[in-house]
Design an enzyme around this catalytic site. Sequence first.
Site, PDB file in Angstrom:
ATOM      1  N   TYR A  67      -2.958  -1.305  10.377  1.00 52.86           N
ATOM      2  CA  TYR A  67      -2.953  -1.707   8.974  1.00 52.86           C
ATOM      3  C   TYR A  67      -1.615  -1.360   8.325  1.00 52.86           C
ATOM      4  CZ  TYR A  67      -3.879  -1.618   3.971  1.00 52.86           C
ATOM      5  OH  TYR A  67      -3.791  -1.821   2.618  1.00 52.86           O
ATOM      6  N   SER A  81       0.838  -1.204   0.000  1.00 53.51           N
ATOM      7  CA  SER A  81       0.000   0.000   0.000  1.00 53.51           C
ATOM      8  C   SER A  81       0.868   1.247   0.000  1.00 53.51           C
ATOM      9  CB  SER A  81      -0.904   0.021   1.231  1.00 53.51           C
ATOM     10  OG  SER A  81      -1.606   1.245   1.322  1.00 53.51           O
TER      11      SER A  81
END
Length: 248
Positions: free
Chosen positions: A140, A127
């Site tokens: 996360y 990400s």
Amino acid sequence: MNTILITGCSSGFGLETARYFLDRDWRVIATMRTPRDGLLPPSDRLHVLPLDVTDAESIRRAVDAAGPIDALVNNAGIGLLSALEGTSTDTARELFETNTIGTIAMTSAVLPQMRERGAGVIVNVTSSVTLKPLPLLSVYRASKVAVNAFTESLVPEVEPFGIRVRLVLPGRAPDTSFGDNARERMAAGFPEAYGEMAQGLFAGWQTETESTRTVDVAEAVWRAATDPSCPLRLAAGADAVTWMREAA
């Protein structure tokens, strides 16, 4: 004919990447926890298999059924938007089991066959938030930063055996269910004290003009799998490209 195994193909980046490689005459092993008909066009080069990346036996069965794998795409993952105060240790473990340990386990499962053949590519989808600290994404982000570090150290470990390892870093993708799923998980135990912070984060995302399309990720994975000269980290999407430039 080259074979690619992609995890997390039920929607979003994984599904688009499977379509992309099918269109380019690859044999595609599209995996997901619960296979569904009609997600991908019928093809004798397509094989849809059940796979839970948190289950060792499920991984073994899928890898055995796939046969020789030229490229592995570790795409399966789950998101979370939450203040740390509202994140249980069980939820944190779930994120790391899927996002981090799942990637490590899948990679470990295919490395022996790639090493024996002296060729192969492993593409880990993480990400762009790994490039930029943001509130409400600490757990996360940590699970994805861990994959980045794992990938970076794996490169010199497997390069002598002819195996390439690359990272694809997508940005914010409003045309996937990832963000909605992450917000649903947030609602389960989100502390009211952080409500204003969350609203500000969401408002900022809604006004951003740059974002990531699923095809941006598929194109980046294609480059990672087929271009030996490409860099270790590939930003996927206009926003991810901007963040990578700012982080350089």
